[in-house]
Design an enzyme around this catalytic site. Structure first.
Site, PDB file in Angstrom:
ATOM      1  N   LYS A  68      24.086   0.586  -0.885  1.00 33.45           N
ATOM      2  CA  LYS A  68      23.653  -0.681  -0.296  1.00 33.45           C
ATOM      3  C   LYS A  68      23.679  -0.587   1.235  1.00 33.45           C
ATOM      4  O   LYS A  68      24.630  -0.093   1.827  1.00 33.45           O
ATOM      5  CB  LYS A  68      24.591  -1.794  -0.762  1.00 33.45           C
ATOM      6  CG  LYS A  68      24.198  -3.176  -0.343  1.00 33.45           C
ATOM      7  CD  LYS A  68      23.041  -3.713  -1.136  1.00 33.45           C
ATOM      8  CE  LYS A  68      23.392  -4.022  -2.560  1.00 33.45           C
ATOM      9  NZ  LYS A  68      22.266  -4.615  -3.309  1.00 33.45           N
ATOM     10  N   ILE A  93      21.754  -0.774 -20.660  1.00 35.86           N
ATOM     11  CA  ILE A  93      22.050  -1.882 -19.750  1.00 35.86           C
ATOM     12  C   ILE A  93      21.153  -3.082 -20.005  1.00 35.86           C
ATOM     13  O   ILE A  93      21.493  -4.209 -19.659  1.00 35.86           O
ATOM     14  CB  ILE A  93      21.956  -1.415 -18.292  1.00 35.86           C
ATOM     15  CG1 ILE A  93      22.945  -0.275 -18.046  1.00 35.86           C
ATOM     16  CG2 ILE A  93      22.229  -2.548 -17.323  1.00 35.86           C
ATOM     17  CD1 ILE A  93      24.383  -0.597 -18.429  1.00 35.86           C
ATOM     18  N   ASP A 147      24.582 -10.123 -16.061  1.00 37.94           N
ATOM     19  CA  ASP A 147      24.538  -9.122 -14.992  1.00 37.94           C
ATOM     20  C   ASP A 147      24.893  -9.721 -13.640  1.00 37.94           C
ATOM     21  O   ASP A 147      24.346 -10.754 -13.252  1.00 37.94           O
ATOM     22  CB  ASP A 147      23.141  -8.501 -14.897  1.00 37.94           C
ATOM     23  CG  ASP A 147      22.861  -7.525 -16.027  1.00 37.94           C
ATOM     24  OD1 ASP A 147      23.806  -7.143 -16.724  1.00 37.94           O
ATOM     25  OD2 ASP A 147      21.684  -7.148 -16.201  1.00 37.94           O
ATOM     26  N   LYS A 154       3.784   1.812  -1.319  1.00 39.03           N
ATOM     27  CA  LYS A 154       4.312   2.055  -2.666  1.00 39.03           C
ATOM     28  C   LYS A 154       3.262   2.763  -3.522  1.00 39.03           C
ATOM     29  O   LYS A 154       3.528   3.827  -4.116  1.00 39.03           O
ATOM     30  CB  LYS A 154       4.695   0.730  -3.317  1.00 39.03           C
ATOM     31  CG  LYS A 154       4.949   0.807  -4.821  1.00 39.03           C
ATOM     32  CD  LYS A 154       5.116  -0.571  -5.424  1.00 39.03           C
ATOM     33  CE  LYS A 154       5.137  -0.521  -6.942  1.00 39.03           C
ATOM     34  NZ  LYS A 154       6.276   0.214  -7.493  1.00 39.03           N
ATOM     35  N   HIS A 201      27.314  -6.301 -15.723  1.00 34.72           N
ATOM     36  CA  HIS A 201      26.877  -5.009 -15.182  1.00 34.72           C
ATOM     37  C   HIS A 201      26.741  -5.111 -13.681  1.00 34.72           C
ATOM     38  O   HIS A 201      26.282  -6.135 -13.156  1.00 34.72           O
ATOM     39  CB  HIS A 201      25.536  -4.588 -15.783  1.00 34.72           C
ATOM     40  CG  HIS A 201      24.954  -3.370 -15.129  1.00 34.72           C
ATOM     41  ND1 HIS A 201      25.522  -2.125 -15.260  1.00 34.72           N
ATOM     42  CD2 HIS A 201      23.886  -3.207 -14.309  1.00 34.72           C
ATOM     43  CE1 HIS A 201      24.824  -1.254 -14.563  1.00 34.72           C
ATOM     44  NE2 HIS A 201      23.824  -1.879 -13.976  1.00 34.72           N
ATOM     45  N   GLU A 258       0.811  -1.216   0.000  1.00 31.46           N
ATOM     46  CA  GLU A 258       0.000   0.000   0.000  1.00 31.46           C
ATOM     47  C   GLU A 258       0.844   1.267   0.000  1.00 31.46           C
ATOM     48  O   GLU A 258       0.486   2.270  -0.617  1.00 31.46           O
ATOM     49  CB  GLU A 258      -0.926   0.017   1.231  1.00 31.46           C
ATOM     50  CG  GLU A 258      -1.869  -1.161   1.343  1.00 31.46           C
ATOM     51  CD  GLU A 258      -1.346  -2.273   2.245  1.00 31.46           C
ATOM     52  OE1 GLU A 258      -2.120  -2.764   3.079  1.00 31.46           O
ATOM     53  OE2 GLU A 258      -0.156  -2.619   2.097  1.00 31.46           O
ATOM     54  N   GLU A 286      13.624  -6.629 -22.911  1.00 38.52           N
ATOM     55  CA  GLU A 286      13.175  -7.503 -21.811  1.00 38.52           C
ATOM     56  C   GLU A 286      11.697  -7.341 -21.458  1.00 38.52           C
ATOM     57  O   GLU A 286      11.298  -7.461 -20.297  1.00 38.52           O
ATOM     58  CB  GLU A 286      14.046  -7.281 -20.563  1.00 38.52           C
ATOM     59  CG  GLU A 286      15.528  -7.494 -20.821  1.00 38.52           C
ATOM     60  CD  GLU A 286      16.395  -7.262 -19.597  1.00 38.52           C
ATOM     61  OE1 GLU A 286      15.867  -7.293 -18.471  1.00 38.52           O
ATOM     62  OE2 GLU A 286      17.611  -7.051 -19.768  1.00 38.52           O
ATOM     63  N   TRP A 338      19.795 -12.454  -4.739  1.00 36.12           N
ATOM     64  CA  TRP A 338      18.461 -11.852  -4.784  1.00 36.12           C
ATOM     65  C   TRP A 338      17.363 -12.897  -4.662  1.00 36.12           C
ATOM     66  O   TRP A 338      16.217 -12.666  -5.034  1.00 36.12           O
ATOM     67  CB  TRP A 338      18.299 -10.999  -6.041  1.00 36.12           C
ATOM     68  CG  TRP A 338      18.990  -9.668  -5.901  1.00 36.12           C
ATOM     69  CD1 TRP A 338      19.568  -9.152  -4.784  1.00 36.12           C
ATOM     70  CD2 TRP A 338      19.164  -8.682  -6.923  1.00 36.12           C
ATOM     71  NE1 TRP A 338      20.091  -7.913  -5.037  1.00 36.12           N
ATOM     72  CE2 TRP A 338      19.869  -7.589  -6.332  1.00 36.12           C
ATOM     73  CE3 TRP A 338      18.811  -8.598  -8.263  1.00 36.12           C
ATOM     74  CZ2 TRP A 338      20.206  -6.441  -7.048  1.00 36.12           C
ATOM     75  CZ3 TRP A 338      19.140  -7.460  -8.984  1.00 36.12           C
ATOM     76  CH2 TRP A 338      19.827  -6.387  -8.385  1.00 36.12           C
ATOM     77  N   HIS A 387      17.776   6.197 -11.565  1.00 37.85           N
ATOM     78  CA  HIS A 387      16.862   6.056 -10.432  1.00 37.85           C
ATOM     79  C   HIS A 387      16.131   7.348 -10.124  1.00 37.85           C
ATOM     80  O   HIS A 387      15.332   7.419  -9.189  1.00 37.85           O
ATOM     81  CB  HIS A 387      17.629   5.567  -9.199  1.00 37.85           C
ATOM     82  CG  HIS A 387      18.262   4.235  -9.405  1.00 37.85           C
ATOM     83  ND1 HIS A 387      19.614   4.079  -9.628  1.00 37.85           N
ATOM     84  CD2 HIS A 387      17.729   2.986  -9.480  1.00 37.85           C
ATOM     85  CE1 HIS A 387      19.885   2.805  -9.808  1.00 37.85           C
ATOM     86  NE2 HIS A 387      18.757   2.122  -9.717  1.00 37.85           N
TER      87      HIS A 387
END
Length: 748
Positions: free
Chosen positions: A114, A424, A592, A18, A635, A16, A477, A554, A688
């Site tokens: 990070k 990328i 990647d 987001k 990458h 919610e 992609e 991930w 970003h």
């Protein structure tokens, strides 16, 4: 024993936060409506934790974007160019996180880095010469009062001064000791205000203590807290996580903290230090339930640990904030025999309560059921794969011929201009793209209709890339939902949640797949659309893969085998895909490793033995069998890589692109120092942020790159993939990028 947690997921059970925050970004709601939503979400989470039975509840772990950024704003760590712009405080906050470009000015976003060894990212604060460090915000107090009005007494949480200092960028000329003294004054003001409001405890998070510490750094920490804790009446919980405090344990227990929080999951040596002695006048907040993985807690193992600690005053807790795991398994449709092995954030609250009950002599049924769970065999192990890994030799990790020879062959093969341009990999995943993929998943459209749609998207973007003059193209992609999940869906041994979202940064969520068993490639994964795209153009189209280390990092990994073994299983699977792409005419293949750094130990002394000695070879295993003329790209993003540049060079890729623009291209100096052999593409603009960089801005960035890296080694590309950006800003930015390259080429 009583129970607590360090923090709770803030994105909401159905993400919610987001969706609501993005409405604000699109000007579909005002600030008051956003704040009201945040208040309702906080109250929902506090009540959930209270109703679970957890004894002590944290507050101020909520954030609209990032809690480190919240702390920076609380203490007025705001860059001068932002402080003077005519925006509301809320919009200044978001401008620092995302950038701002409009009639009020042009603000670049602060670097996103990070968060220790997790897939979460924080906004790095900046302290300038003229930064006036002082308590100016009210968020931590407002949320404490907000909870209190609901009848919930909370323990306010804030990033501690030592970690804030070490995570901040200090401008040249800033006096570190002056900053420390100002921090002490500002944090004292926070403690005093909370005391006035009636708070009994405050939690100061100091995760930086689990890194290697020098004697000077230990002295710096000690000096900060001797000053800060002098004459304080509020109880201070010093909370650490993500590792052990081997360098500073004796200092911690000697300082007047009322409680010390230690991680007994990743904190390898914490147990031994506590066994040597823990003060009877302090509370040990024991992180015994894993806050970073989704497997059930083994109660007997935890009970044995607590017995061995032999500490009188213990509070049961999670190893870190539950921010790093999904919200609840209640929204998942796994069969019962699978779901029973999983524990998300809400279920970890139950685990804490059951452990507490067992310790009190009231939970024998829960212990028996848990013991039975851990005797079950989850899957049949692949003995062939195990033997394949056991038979690996050094030759399997070595590509021939050497890079120097390959570089000559590839330059002749591709005949690209100087400063070759590319992207990328991904292009914007528009609402239409996502809806079409969802319709296909729900079988509302046929395979043919779906394929025609994807082909049309590829055709459109291939034509557009060609029109602006990009040298090496990508297919975009559009068929992929996520760079890890898409691959996992074609590998045995993987499971996928429906709602297992975890916050990566700001409003960006990821849904890590779960490695359930042994991983084997079941079928070709990317060949179909890579081959199609290449057939539509005379220009080179890169094949796009995710590397084995990133797929592992991930995902939620298994806990019954080593990370090395898991990664090598994945590496064999991706190696098969690489060779299939090559056999089908793909001459450039990008593998990647965006998350290479994610599981790098926080202590440099552990880097090679515990991680790099197997992670780097795992990448080489993937490409060691390709032909010399096949160009391997990789990458990396979302992290700082300057201190592992030599290890990255050992990956033996032909071209490496880095996220670099938010960090002001600081990686270039290290590339130069290390005499980096691989061709490089430092990102020339920040993807970003929604702001569009000008031709002049990108030109200046490229000129800076060329002062550090030889012309013949440089590629030009954005920072990262473009799936989260809008189409107009993507096309405008890339057009400016190619125009900047054209102008520079004229001058060469």
């Amino acid at each position: 024993m009583t129970t607590t947690i360090i923090g709770f997921p803030r994105i909401g059970e159905q993400r919610e936060l987001k969706y609501t925050t993005e409405k604000y970004f699109r000007h579909e709601m005002n600030a008051e409506e956003l704040e009201a939503f945040g208040k309702s979400l906080r109250q929902k989470h506090w009540n959930l934790i209270k109703d679970s039975g957890v004894d002590t509840i944290p507050s101020n772990d909520f954030s609209f974007y990032d809690t480190t950024l919240d702390t920076a704003f609380l203490l007025n760590l705001v860059p001068e160019d932002l402080a003077t712009i005519e925006l509301s405080d809320l919009d200044k906050y978001f401008a620092l996180a995302r950038g701002y470009q409009g009639e009020k000015g042009d603000i670049k976003a602060r670097p996103m880095k990070k968060w220790f060894n997790t897939n979460y990212h924080y906004i790095a604060p900046k302290i300038e010469i003229n930064t006036d460090i002082q308590l100016v915000g009210t968020k931590i107090f407002d949320e404490y009062v907000e909870a209190k009005e609901l009848g919930i007494e909370t323990r306010p949480v804030i990033l501690g001064p030592y970690s804030l200092l070490h995570l901040s960028e200090l401008d040249e000329g800033v006096n570190r000791q002056t900053v420390i003294e100002a921090f002490v004054v500002a944090y004292k003001a926070v403690l005093n205000r909370l005391t006035t409001l009636g708070a009994e405890w405050i939690q100061l998070d100091e995760p930086a203590l689990v890194k290697d510490l020098t004697p000077d750094e230990i002295a710096e920490f000690e000096g900060i807290y001797q000053s800060l804790l002098a004459d304080e009446t509020i109880k201070v919980l010093l909370q650490t996580y993500f590792g052990d405090v081997r360098d500073i344990y004796e200092t911690l227990i000697a300082l007047p903290f009322a409680g010390i929080g230690l991680d007994f999951i990743e904190g390898i040596q914490n147990k031994a230090f506590v066994q040597k002695g823990f003060p009877k006048d302090k509370i040990l907040v024991a992180g015994v339930v894993n806050g970073k993985n989704i497997w059930r807690n083994n109660y007997q193992t935890t009970l044995d640990l607590l017995t061995e600690l032999d500490v009188e005053n213990v509070v049961l807790s999670t190893s870190c904030s539950l921010l790093h795991v999904p919200f609840t398994t209640e929204n998942e449709t796994f069969p019962a025999e699978i779901k029973e092995h999983f524990s998300f954030a809400k279920e970890k609250l139950t685990e804490l309560l059951e452990l507490s009950a067992i310790l009190a002599g009231n939970g024998q049924n829960e212990l028996t059921a848990n013991q039975a769970l851990f005797t079950k065999e989850r899957f049949v192990k692949n003995k062939t794969l195990s033997q394949k890994i056991a038979n690996l030799t050094e030759q399997d990790f070595t590509r021939t011929p050497a890079f120097v020879e390959r570089e000559v062959l590839q330059k002749a093969q591709f005949n690209l201009p100087v400063l070759p341009t590319t992207t990328i990999g991904s292009f914007p995943q528009t609402k239409e793209v996502k809806q079409t993929r969802a319709k296909f998943t729900r079988q509302e459209i046929t395979q043919e209709a779906y394929d025609n749609y994807i082909a049309a998207q590829i055709d459109d973007w291939l034509a557009w890339q060609t029109s602006i003059g990009l040298d090496v193209l990508v297919h975009g992609e559009f068929e992929r939902n996520d760079m890890v999940e898409y691959f996992g869906q074609n590998l045995s041994g993987y499971l996928f949640s429906q709602n297992g979202w975890v916050q990566s940064y700001g409003t960006r969520g990821v849904k890590p797949p779960i490695i359930w068993g042994d991983v084997v490639r079941e079928q070709a994964i990317t060949v179909k659309w890579s081959q199609y795209a290449q057939s539509q153009t005379d220009k080179i189209v890169k094949g796009m893969l995710t590397g084995p280390v990133t797929i592992l990092n991930w995902s939620f990994p298994r806990e019954d085998i080593s990370l090395r073994e898991s990664t090598l299983q994945i590496a064999f699977a991706i190696q098969e895909e690489v060779l299939d792409l090559e056999a089908n005419g793909i001459q450039m293949i990008q593998i990647d490793e965006a998350a290479l750094r994610e599981k790098l130990p926080l202590r440099k002394t552990d880097w090679y033995e515990e991680y790099l000695e197997w992670a780097i070879p795992a990448f080489r295993l993937v490409h060691n069998k390709v032909q010399a003329k096949t160009q391997i790209h990789t990458h990396m993003c979302y992290s700082e890589f300057t201190d592992i540049i030599s290890a990255i060079d050992q990956m033996d890729a032909d071209v490496i692109s880095f996220e670099a623009s938010r960090s002001n291209l600081s990686i270039l100096d290290e590339l130069q120092r290390q005499n980096f052999k691989t061709q490089v593409g430092p990102g020339v603009y920040d993807i970003h942020s929604p702001r569009v960089p000008s031709v002049e801005e990108i030109t200046q960035t490229i000129e800076t790159i060329l002062t550090k890296v030889p012309l013949e080694k440089v590629w030009i590309n954005p920072d990262c993939g473009l799936k989260t950006r809008g189409v107009p800003e993507t096309r405008a930015s890339l057009a400016n990028m190619t125009e900047a390259v054209k102008e520079i080429r004229k001058e060469l």
